[in-house]
Write an enzyme that holds these catalytic residues in place. Structure first.
Site, short mmCIF file in Angstrom:
data_model
loop_
_atom_site.label_atom_id
_atom_site.label_comp_id
_atom_site.label_asym_id
_atom_site.label_seq_id
_atom_site.Cartn_x
_atom_site.Cartn_y
_atom_site.Cartn_z
N ARG A 306 0.88 -1.19 0.00
CA ARG A 306 0.00 0.00 0.00
C ARG A 306 0.91 1.23 0.00
O ARG A 306 1.27 1.75 1.05
CB ARG A 306 -0.90 -0.01 1.23
CG ARG A 306 -2.04 -1.02 1.18
CD ARG A 306 -2.94 -0.87 2.39
NE ARG A 306 -4.22 -1.53 2.21
CZ ARG A 306 -4.52 -2.75 2.68
NH1 ARG A 306 -3.63 -3.45 3.34
NH2 ARG A 306 -5.72 -3.27 2.47
N ARG A 342 1.33 -1.20 -5.39
CA ARG A 342 0.11 -0.52 -5.84
C ARG A 342 0.38 0.98 -5.89
O ARG A 342 0.95 1.53 -4.94
CB ARG A 342 -1.03 -0.80 -4.87
CG ARG A 342 -2.30 -0.06 -5.27
CD ARG A 342 -3.46 -0.44 -4.41
NE ARG A 342 -3.40 0.17 -3.09
CZ ARG A 342 -4.31 -0.05 -2.14
NH1 ARG A 342 -5.30 -0.89 -2.38
NH2 ARG A 342 -4.21 0.53 -0.97
N GLU A 441 -12.02 -3.62 -7.77
CA GLU A 441 -12.69 -3.23 -6.52
C GLU A 441 -13.89 -2.31 -6.74
O GLU A 441 -14.42 -1.74 -5.80
CB GLU A 441 -11.68 -2.62 -5.53
CG GLU A 441 -10.80 -1.53 -6.07
CD GLU A 441 -9.72 -1.08 -5.09
OE1 GLU A 441 -9.76 -1.42 -3.90
OE2 GLU A 441 -8.82 -0.35 -5.55
N ASN A 464 -12.38 -5.32 0.11
CA ASN A 464 -12.83 -4.33 1.11
C ASN A 464 -13.67 -3.25 0.41
O ASN A 464 -14.73 -2.88 0.87
CB ASN A 464 -11.65 -3.67 1.82
CG ASN A 464 -10.65 -4.68 2.34
OD1 ASN A 464 -11.00 -5.82 2.55
ND2 ASN A 464 -9.41 -4.26 2.53
N ASP A 465 -13.14 -2.77 -0.69
CA ASP A 465 -13.89 -1.76 -1.43
C ASP A 465 -14.99 -2.39 -2.28
O ASP A 465 -16.08 -1.84 -2.40
CB ASP A 465 -12.94 -0.93 -2.31
CG ASP A 465 -12.30 0.18 -1.51
OD1 ASP A 465 -13.02 0.86 -0.77
OD2 ASP A 465 -11.06 0.35 -1.60
N ARG A 475 -17.61 1.18 4.25
CA ARG A 475 -16.74 0.28 5.02
C ARG A 475 -16.29 0.88 6.35
O ARG A 475 -15.78 0.20 7.21
CB ARG A 475 -15.54 -0.18 4.18
CG ARG A 475 -14.60 0.92 3.80
CD ARG A 475 -13.60 0.47 2.74
NE ARG A 475 -12.35 0.01 3.30
CZ ARG A 475 -11.24 -0.20 2.59
NH1 ARG A 475 -11.24 -0.02 1.28
NH2 ARG A 475 -10.15 -0.60 3.15
N CYS A 512 -6.53 -9.42 -2.64
CA CYS A 512 -5.72 -8.82 -1.59
C CYS A 512 -6.57 -8.12 -0.54
O CYS A 512 -6.06 -7.52 0.39
CB CYS A 512 -4.67 -7.87 -2.17
SG CYS A 512 -5.37 -6.50 -3.10
#
Ligand code: PEP
Ligand code: MG
Length: 551
Positions: A306, A342, A441, A464-465, A475, A512
């Protein structure tokens, strides 16, 4: 004796380290050396100055010893703090401020504490996590010197509990030297009412692999000696847990211990299902330092670096060389294993003041990820150059976050080509075959996955997204968190759709997002056809253990 009905009190904070522990709370009591009237009384400036010099020498010796001990027990990174303390102790300005207070008629002990107080309030007010964390270090050093001057030894200041008992330390905040001097054999974890994730307490908790909770807010001293459960994974502390909670955590703890032991034989092995399918188990990290942790947990690669964390940590934009150094270090630490970097995913909950982003009504759907980088090409180019340069040192891949449409990918590829051509012209080395991938995502990326798969080398699903956009459930919002739990099926079907597109185009697909670490879904994810799962380092071996049990 009063019979009080047992009622559990719950505190929440930021969980650091890992796992959970059950033990008695033990409040750390720090002698208040700074305000006592006795400390203010001077025996004359010359004598006080001489005493200050002697105490500083003694404190230096103690710090040397602490450095060696920490180097031996915890490693160089953790020991470094005592080197910093030595430097603070040697600072001439600091000494002169203390001396001028002595000349004003104060004792050496008071003067050194007051000088530290003045410097540390300045440091603490600076909007920089690293510098404000140094305020605590300065107070720590001064407290050591004042302790020597007032005849007190720095000692383990925990309250008396049964000799053999292990406990959870509770304190307003712990200085690095307090943390190191605690008898680790007896500590199950610690809770600090204040503290920042960048503090050395937090760093040590992670390094020691014990659960810690920071920023719980003030806790009443009456809880000293009371039973508690600390859970770093959920960021919770339960004081006076009821029987049901205790039973639940006993199971969690036992399973964690048994599991960890049983998993060690999987180190260095492939993550292969009973049917012979190999799944790559990678790790998610937020900084180059964490690459070593990923390696320690035997991650086969980094599935998600990240990169925005480097930008979030400081108050100005990192330049190309800083980025390059961080990426190169990650790559070299990983010794030839794949590292997926990323590109910047700033926006939504991850904002940096120096980007001057306009306030947004709905930031999760605003200018974030690739949308931001394409609107700030200067930043994007700098980052792409740094990533390409790092690719000369190992197996690097680049990954674009928050893609919604193919034209965004086309634009990113074009920019990457331009950057690569530029580097080639400059004679700078890079890997021209570096893989280029995107995060899946957004629901749009899923629907468009057939087209997208033809444009890239891999997909990595950010569940997550994806869950928040698929279920329209923020979230960050506790009130709808449960919707995401109930809403796995639509997310899994979306992953299946993206996996089909990926494989038809001959590219690989990974996950991921946090869903990858949910072992109850591993078989389903394998059936869907995912090729790689990237999880937090401590989950690597448990996941490998699960994969080898799958069909
Ligand atoms: C995700 O969205 O699942 C993901 C991995 O990205 P982040 O959590 O950083 O948004
Ligand atoms: Mg995401």
């Amino acid at each position: 004796m009063n019979t009080v009905t047992k009622r559990t009190v719950t505190f929440s904070g930021r969980g650091i380290g890992r796992g959970s522990a059950v033990g008695k709370l033990n409040f750390y009591r720090r002698a208040d050396r700074q305000a006592s009237a006795a400390m203010r009384r001077s025996r004359g400036a010359a004598e006080e100055t001489e005493q200050l010099r002697t105490a500083i020498r003694q404190a230096s010796d103690q710090l040397d010893e602490l450095y060696s001990r920490t180097l031996r027990d915890a490693g160089e990174e953790e020991a470094k703090i005592f080197e910093i303390h030595r430097m603070l102790l040697d600072d001439e300005d600091f000494f002169e401020t203390a001396q001028s207070l002595i000349l004003d008629g104060f004792s050496a002990a008071y003067s050194v504490s007051e000088a530290a107080e003045r410097y540390s309030s300045v440091l603490a007010s600076i909007d920089d996590e690293y510098l404000s964390a140094r305020a605590a270090d300065l107070r720590d050093v001064a407290s050591r010197v004042a302790g020597i001057l007032s005849g007190e030894q720095q000692k383990n200041g925990v309250g008396e509990l049964d000799g053999d008992e292990k406990y959870i330390i509770a304190a307003d905040d712990l200085t690095p030297s307090e943390t190191v001097q605690l008898d680790r054999e007896k500590i199950l974890g610690f809770v600090t009412f204040a503290g920042s994730p960048n503090s050395h307490t937090a760093i040590l908790a992670r390094a020691l692999g014990i659960p810690a909770l920071i920023g719980t807010g003030e806790m009443d001293g009456e809880y000293h000696g009371r039973q508690a459960i600390i859970d770093a994974d959920s960021g919770l502390l339960y004081v006076d847990p009821d029987d049901e909670l205790l039973a639940r955590y006993a199971k969690i703890e036992k399973a964690a211990k048994d599991g960890e032991r049983a998993l060690q034989h999987l180190r260095g092995k492939k993550s292969r299902t009973k049917g012979g399918r190999e799944i790559h188990v990678y790790a998610n990290i937020g900084s180059s330092d964490e690459a070593a942790t990923a390696l320690k947990h035997d991650a086969e690669g980094i599935g998600l670096l990240r990169s925005e964390f480097l930008y979030l940590k400081q108050d100005h934009c990192p330049d190309e060389n800083q980025l390059f150094t961080a990426y190169r270090d990650t790559v070299t630490t990983m010794k030839g294993r794949q590292v997926i970097i990323r590109t910047l995913d700033i926006g939504a909950d991850k904002k940096v003041a120096y980007f001057d982003q306009a306030d947004e009504e709905n930031p999760a759907m605003g200018l974030r990820g690739v949308r931001l980088t394409l609107s700030r090409r200067d930043l994007f180019r700098t980052q792409l150059r740094a990533i390409c340069r790092a690719s000369a040192y190992g197996k690097v891949s680049v990954m674009i976050p928050m893609v919604a449409l193919p034209d965004e990918v086309a634009e990113c590829r074009k920019l990457l080509r331009e950057v690569q051509n530029e580097l080639a012209r400059e004679g700078v080395k890079f890997d021209p075959s570096m893989q280029f991938g995107i995060m899946i995502e957004t629901p749009s990326a899923v629907i468009m996955s057939r087209e997208l798969a033809g444009m890239v080398d891999f997909f990595s699903v950010g569940t997550n997204d994806l869950a928040q956009y698929a279920l329209a459930a923020d979230r960050q919002n506790h009130a709808v968190a449960e919707l995401c739990d109930r809403g796995r099926e639509p997310v899994l079907r979306m992953i299946a759709l993206a996996a089909k597109s990926a494989h038809e185009a001959g590219i690989w697909i990974g996950i991921c997002g946090e869903l990858a670490a949910d072992l109850t879904l591993t078989q389903r994810l394998i059936d869907i056809g995912v090729d790689e799962l990237s999880v937090s380092p401590p989950y690597v071996l448990p996941l490998r253990g699960k994969i080898i049990e799958c069909n």
